[in-house]
Write a protein that holds these residues in place. Structure first.
Motif, PDB file in Angstrom:
ATOM      1  N   PHE A 208      53.994  37.998  36.560  1.00 39.52           N
ATOM      2  CA  PHE A 208      52.735  38.383  37.173  1.00 39.52           C
ATOM      3  C   PHE A 208      51.775  39.191  36.258  1.00 39.52           C
ATOM      4  O   PHE A 208      50.454  38.993  36.140  1.00 39.52           O
ATOM      5  CB  PHE A 208      53.099  39.607  38.168  1.00 39.52           C
TER       6      PHE A 208
ATOM      7  N   LEU B 292      50.238  35.882  34.206  1.00 43.68           N
ATOM      8  CA  LEU B 292      49.446  34.894  35.113  1.00 43.68           C
ATOM      9  C   LEU B 292      48.626  35.444  36.163  1.00 43.68           C
ATOM     10  O   LEU B 292      47.732  34.801  36.414  1.00 43.68           O
ATOM     11  CB  LEU B 292      50.557  34.146  35.720  1.00 43.68           C
ATOM     12  N   CYS B 293      48.717  36.584  36.691  1.00 44.33           N
ATOM     13  CA  CYS B 293      48.001  37.146  37.750  1.00 44.33           C
ATOM     14  C   CYS B 293      47.187  38.406  37.533  1.00 44.33           C
ATOM     15  O   CYS B 293      46.370  38.525  38.000  1.00 44.33           O
ATOM     16  CB  CYS B 293      48.952  37.485  38.979  1.00 44.33           C
TER      17      CYS B 293
ATOM     18  N   HIS C 214      44.226  40.638  39.359  1.00 45.38           N
ATOM     19  CA  HIS C 214      44.906  41.335  40.412  1.00 45.38           C
ATOM     20  C   HIS C 214      45.158  42.586  39.912  1.00 45.38           C
ATOM     21  O   HIS C 214      45.797  43.422  40.710  1.00 45.38           O
ATOM     22  CB  HIS C 214      46.212  40.672  41.070  1.00 45.38           C
TER      23      HIS C 214
ATOM     24  N   PRO D 163      41.507  41.893  43.409  1.00 46.59           N
ATOM     25  CA  PRO D 163      40.286  42.367  43.419  1.00 46.59           C
ATOM     26  C   PRO D 163      39.761  43.177  44.696  1.00 46.59           C
ATOM     27  O   PRO D 163      40.428  43.516  45.506  1.00 46.59           O
ATOM     28  CB  PRO D 163      39.336  41.059  43.655  1.00 46.59           C
TER      29      PRO D 163
ATOM     30  N   ASP E 142      37.672  43.502  47.031  1.00 39.72           N
ATOM     31  CA  ASP E 142      37.367  43.478  48.336  1.00 39.72           C
ATOM     32  C   ASP E 142      38.678  42.877  48.885  1.00 39.72           C
ATOM     33  O   ASP E 142      38.683  42.597  50.320  1.00 39.72           O
ATOM     34  CB  ASP E 142      36.244  42.270  48.444  1.00 39.72           C
TER      35      ASP E 142
ATOM     36  N   ASP F  61      41.734  43.342  51.182  1.00 42.08           N
ATOM     37  CA  ASP F  61      41.979  44.572  52.047  1.00 42.08           C
ATOM     38  C   ASP F  61      43.158  45.435  51.882  1.00 42.08           C
ATOM     39  O   ASP F  61      43.395  46.214  52.097  1.00 42.08           O
ATOM     40  CB  ASP F  61      41.435  44.240  53.674  1.00 42.08           C
TER      41      ASP F  61
ATOM     42  N   LEU G 236      48.497  43.705  46.969  1.00 40.86           N
ATOM     43  CA  LEU G 236      49.778  42.760  46.890  1.00 40.86           C
ATOM     44  C   LEU G 236      51.161  43.143  47.399  1.00 40.86           C
ATOM     45  O   LEU G 236      51.902  42.364  48.318  1.00 40.86           O
ATOM     46  CB  LEU G 236      49.803  41.868  45.658  1.00 40.86           C
TER      47      LEU G 236
ATOM     48  N   GLN H 283      50.964  43.207  50.814  1.00 36.09           N
ATOM     49  CA  GLN H 283      51.039  41.998  51.542  1.00 36.09           C
ATOM     50  C   GLN H 283      52.385  41.306  51.872  1.00 36.09           C
ATOM     51  O   GLN H 283      52.456  40.381  52.594  1.00 36.09           O
ATOM     52  CB  GLN H 283      50.055  41.051  50.630  1.00 36.09           C
TER      53      GLN H 283
ATOM     54  N   GLU I  46      53.016  34.228  54.066  1.00 35.29           N
ATOM     55  CA  GLU I  46      51.843  34.146  53.876  1.00 35.29           C
ATOM     56  C   GLU I  46      51.666  34.188  52.221  1.00 35.29           C
ATOM     57  O   GLU I  46      51.011  33.298  51.629  1.00 35.29           O
ATOM     58  CB  GLU I  46      50.904  35.159  54.467  1.00 35.29           C
ATOM     59  N   VAL I  47      52.277  35.152  51.608  1.00 37.34           N
ATOM     60  CA  VAL I  47      52.138  35.252  50.040  1.00 37.34           C
ATOM     61  C   VAL I  47      52.775  33.985  49.611  1.00 37.34           C
ATOM     62  O   VAL I  47      52.220  33.571  48.463  1.00 37.34           O
ATOM     63  CB  VAL I  47      53.107  36.605  49.763  1.00 37.34           C
TER      64      VAL I  47
ATOM     65  N   LYS J  80      50.320  31.235  49.898  1.00 42.82           N
ATOM     66  CA  LYS J  80      49.123  31.457  48.730  1.00 42.82           C
ATOM     67  C   LYS J  80      49.531  31.158  47.305  1.00 42.82           C
ATOM     68  O   LYS J  80      48.926  30.572  46.617  1.00 42.82           O
ATOM     69  CB  LYS J  80      48.656  32.788  48.887  1.00 42.82           C
TER      70      LYS J  80
ATOM     71  N   GLN K 238      44.340  30.138  46.710  1.00 40.94           N
ATOM     72  CA  GLN K 238      43.546  30.867  47.435  1.00 40.94           C
ATOM     73  C   GLN K 238      42.201  30.066  47.925  1.00 40.94           C
ATOM     74  O   GLN K 238      41.411  29.850  46.985  1.00 40.94           O
ATOM     75  CB  GLN K 238      43.292  32.276  46.996  1.00 40.94           C
TER      76      GLN K 238
ATOM     77  N   GLN L  89      39.362  30.967  42.270  1.00 40.53           N
ATOM     78  CA  GLN L  89      39.786  30.301  40.935  1.00 40.53           C
ATOM     79  C   GLN L  89      41.332  30.434  40.944  1.00 40.53           C
ATOM     80  O   GLN L  89      42.055  30.021  40.027  1.00 40.53           O
ATOM     81  CB  GLN L  89      39.096  30.742  39.748  1.00 40.53           C
TER      82      GLN L  89
ATOM     83  N   PRO M 123      45.114  29.958  40.649  1.00 45.61           N
ATOM     84  CA  PRO M 123      45.991  28.806  40.261  1.00 45.61           C
ATOM     85  C   PRO M 123      46.920  28.545  41.486  1.00 45.61           C
ATOM     86  O   PRO M 123      47.403  29.478  42.162  1.00 45.61           O
ATOM     87  CB  PRO M 123      46.672  28.978  39.088  1.00 45.61           C
TER      88      PRO M 123
ATOM     89  N   LEU N 107      58.218  36.112  41.307  1.00 44.36           N
ATOM     90  CA  LEU N 107      56.934  36.783  41.607  1.00 44.36           C
ATOM     91  C   LEU N 107      56.845  37.532  42.974  1.00 44.36           C
ATOM     92  O   LEU N 107      56.584  38.760  42.942  1.00 44.36           O
ATOM     93  CB  LEU N 107      55.787  35.744  41.841  1.00 44.36           C
TER      94      LEU N 107
HETATM   95  C1  HEC Z   1      41.501  33.816  38.672  1.00 48.94           C
HETATM   96  C2  HEC Z   1      41.947  35.093  39.373  1.00 48.94           C
HETATM   97  C3  HEC Z   1      42.934  35.024  40.168  1.00 48.94           C
HETATM   98  C4  HEC Z   1      44.361  34.740  39.571  1.00 48.94           C
HETATM   99  C5  HEC Z   1      44.581  34.431  38.016  1.00 48.94           C
HETATM  100  C6  HEC Z   1      45.379  34.875  40.547  1.00 48.94           C
HETATM  101  N1  HEC Z   1      44.703  35.144  41.895  1.00 48.94           N
HETATM  102 FE1  HEC Z   1      45.489  35.634  43.519  1.00 48.94          FE
HETATM  103  N2  HEC Z   1      43.749  35.976  44.296  1.00 48.94           N
HETATM  104  C7  HEC Z   1      42.500  35.827  43.752  1.00 48.94           C
HETATM  105  C8  HEC Z   1      41.380  36.198  44.673  1.00 48.94           C
HETATM  106  C9  HEC Z   1      39.999  36.112  44.439  1.00 48.94           C
HETATM  107  C10 HEC Z   1      42.167  36.385  46.092  1.00 48.94           C
HETATM  108  C11 HEC Z   1      41.452  36.896  47.424  1.00 48.94           C
HETATM  109  C12 HEC Z   1      41.302  38.071  47.282  1.00 48.94           C
HETATM  110  C13 HEC Z   1      40.741  38.720  48.692  1.00 48.94           C
HETATM  111  O1  HEC Z   1      41.232  38.592  49.755  1.00 48.94           O
HETATM  112  O2  HEC Z   1      39.658  39.127  48.722  1.00 48.94           O
HETATM  113  C14 HEC Z   1      43.489  36.081  45.787  1.00 48.94           C
HETATM  114  C15 HEC Z   1      44.546  36.211  46.728  1.00 48.94           C
HETATM  115  C16 HEC Z   1      46.029  36.261  46.498  1.00 48.94           C
HETATM  116  C17 HEC Z   1      46.837  36.430  47.483  1.00 48.94           C
HETATM  117  C18 HEC Z   1      46.768  36.736  49.021  1.00 48.94           C
HETATM  118  C19 HEC Z   1      46.278  38.189  49.269  1.00 48.94           C
HETATM  119  C20 HEC Z   1      45.577  38.135  50.781  1.00 48.94           C
HETATM  120  O3  HEC Z   1      45.177  39.289  51.205  1.00 48.94           O
HETATM  121  O4  HEC Z   1      45.794  37.135  51.478  1.00 48.94           O
HETATM  122  C21 HEC Z   1      48.021  36.384  47.063  1.00 48.94           C
HETATM  123  C22 HEC Z   1      49.391  36.698  47.567  1.00 48.94           C
HETATM  124  C23 HEC Z   1      47.834  36.239  45.405  1.00 48.94           C
HETATM  125  N3  HEC Z   1      46.281  36.170  45.491  1.00 48.94           N
HETATM  126  C24 HEC Z   1      48.985  36.322  44.513  1.00 48.94           C
HETATM  127  C25 HEC Z   1      48.573  35.813  43.327  1.00 48.94           C
HETATM  128  C26 HEC Z   1      49.535  35.577  42.274  1.00 48.94           C
HETATM  129  C27 HEC Z   1      50.971  36.120  42.555  1.00 48.94           C
HETATM  130  C28 HEC Z   1      49.062  35.024  41.240  1.00 48.94           C
HETATM  131  C29 HEC Z   1      49.649  34.718  39.900  1.00 48.94           C
HETATM  132  C30 HEC Z   1      50.666  33.505  39.771  1.00 48.94           C
HETATM  133  C31 HEC Z   1      47.561  35.102  41.144  1.00 48.94           C
HETATM  134  N4  HEC Z   1      47.288  35.368  42.781  1.00 48.94           N
HETATM  135  C32 HEC Z   1      46.737  34.672  40.433  1.00 48.94           C
HETATM  136  C33 HEC Z   1      42.294  35.582  42.368  1.00 48.94           C
HETATM  137  C34 HEC Z   1      43.372  35.328  41.731  1.00 48.94           C
END
Ligand code: HEC
Ligand code: HEC
Length: 242
Positions: free
Chosen positions: A172, A175-176, A180, A187, A189, A191, A194, A197, A203-204, A207, A212, A216, A218, A231
Motif C-alpha cells: 500500500f 503502490l497506493c 490515497h 483523495p 473528494d 467520501d 479506504l 470502505q 467493492e474494494v 476496484k 477505478q 489513473q 492501476p 492489501l
Molecule cells: C494514480 C492515483 C491512484 C493510485 C496509484 C491508486 N488509486 Fe485508488 N483511487 C484513486 C482515485 C482518484 C479514486 C476515486 C476516489 C473517489 O471516489 O473520489 C480511487 C478509488 C479507490 C477505491 C474505491 C474507493 C471508493 O470509495 O469507492 C479503492 C478501494 C482504491 N482506490 C484502492 C486503491 C489501492 C489498494 C491502490 C494501490 C494498489 C490504489 N487504490 C492506487 C486513485 C488512485
C-alpha cells in the motif's frame, strides 16, 4: 566464401526477426487482462469510462419496489448484479440495492456473443449506448473476468481470507499511498476513507483488481491474488474516519 558467410548472417537475422515478430504478435494477441480490467470498470460505471452523459431516468428494469435508488446509479451493471456478481444471492440480498435480480455468476465461461446479446436485449436496452469494443470488453469480463469472491472474502466477518496486513502495508505504502495517503484518507473528494470502505470488501476487491473508472488508478488483476488479499488485510487496519 565471404558471400556465403554474409548470406548465412542474413538468414540468421531473418530467423531472429521472424521469431521476434511471431513472439510479439502472439503475446499481443493473447493479452486479454487489459480488456478484462476495462470490462470490469465498465461493469462498475460504464458512463464514466466512456465519458458519456449520465443517464437521467431510472433504468426500466429497476424494480418499482426499490425506492431507495433512482437515476444514473440504476444503470450501472453492479447496481443490479452486485460487486460480488451474485445479485440477490449475494450482498445485495438486502439493503439499498435489494432488487431481487439474479447475479451474473451463472454466465461464467459463457459465449461472449451471447452476453453481448443480453446487454442489448429489451430488459437491458444498452444497444447504441456503448460501442462494440465496450460490449466486447464487458462480455469478456462477465465470461472470464469474474472472481469467485467467496474464495477470498469471508461473508460473515467481511474479512479477507488469509491476507497478511504487514505485507499489505508495504504494498500500500509503495503502490497506493501517493494517491490515497498512508492512512487511506485521500483523495479529498473520496467520501469514505479506504478503512471505512472495507465495510464493503467486495467493492474494494473489485476496484483493486479492475481499477477505478475514469481515474489513473492501476488494475492489479494481472498480479497474484495474494497481493490483493494482503492489501485488503492492511486496509482493515486503517482509520475509518477522516
Ligand atoms: C494514480 C492515483 C491512484 C493510485 C496509484 C491508486 N488509486 Fe485508488 N483511487 C484513486 C482515485 C482518484 C479514486 C476515486 C476516489 C473517489 O471516489 O473520489 C480511487 C478509488 C479507490 C477505491 C474505491 C474507493 C471508493 O470509495 O469507492 C479503492 C478501494 C482504491 N482506490 C484502492 C486503491 C489501492 C489498494 C491502490 C494501490 C494498489 C490504489 N487504490 C492506487 C486513485 C488512485
Ligand atoms: C436495472 C437492472 C439491471 C442493470 C443495470 C443491468 N442488468 Fe443485467 N439483468 C437484469 C435482469 C432483470 C436480468 C434477468 C433477466 C431475466 O432473467 O429474464 C439480467 C440478466 C443479466 C445477465 C444474464 C444472467 C443469467 O445468468 O441469465 C447478464 C450476463 C447480465 N444481466 C449482464 C449485465 C451487464 C454486463 C450489465 C451492464 C452493462 C447489466 N447486466 C446491467 C437487470 C439489470
Amino acid at each position: 566464401m565471404k558471400q556465403i558467410r554474409q548470406l548465412g548472417i542474413i538468414a540468421h537475422i531473418a530467423v531472429i526477426a521472424g521469431i521476434t515478430l511471431a513472439f510479439s504478435s502472439a503475446t499481443f494477441a493473447a493479452e486479454i487482462e487489459s480488456s478484462l480490467a476495462r470490462g470490469g470498470q465498465l461493469y462498475d460505471k460504464w458512463y464514466k469510462v466512456i465519458k458519456a452523459e449520465k443517464p437521467k431516468n431510472t433504468h426500466p428494469a429497476w424494480p418499482a419496489a426499490n425506492t431507495k435508488k433512482k437515476g444514473s446509479t440504476t444503470w450501472r451493471c453492479k447496481s443490479c448484479h452486485g460487486w460480488d456478481y451474485m445479485g440477490k444471492d449475494g450482498a445485495y440480498a438486502s439493503g439499498s440495492y435489494d432488487t431481487g435480480i439474479k447475479g451474473i455468476n451463472g454466465m461464467r465461461g459463457a459465449d461472449p456473443a451471447k452476453i453481448v446479446a443480453i446487454m442489448k436485449d429489451k430488459t437491458h436496452g444498452f444497444a447504441g449506448m456503448m460501442d462494440e469494443g465496450d460490449f466486447q470488453d464487458l462480455a469478456l469480463f462477465v465470461s472470464k473476468g469474474q472472481e469467485d469472491m467467496d474464495k477470498y472474502i469471508d461473508r460473515a466477518s467481511k474479512m479477507p481470507k488469509g491476507g497478511d496486513a504487514a505485507r499489505g502495508e508495504v504494498y500500500f505504502n509503495t503502490l497506493c499511498a501517493q494517491c490515497h495517503a498512508k492512512d487511506g484518507s485521500l483523495p479529498k473528494d473520496m467520501d469514505k476513507t479506504l478503512g471505512k470502505q472495507m465495510g464493503n470488501p467486495w467493492e474494494v476487491m473489485h476496484k483493486i483488481l479492475e481499477g477505478q473508472p475514469g481515474e489513473q488508478m492501476p488494475a492489479l488483476r494481472a498480479l497474484d491474488r495474494q497481493i490483493t488479499l494482503d492489501l485488503m488485510a492492511h486496509l482493515t487496519t486503517l482509520p475509518k474516519e477522516k
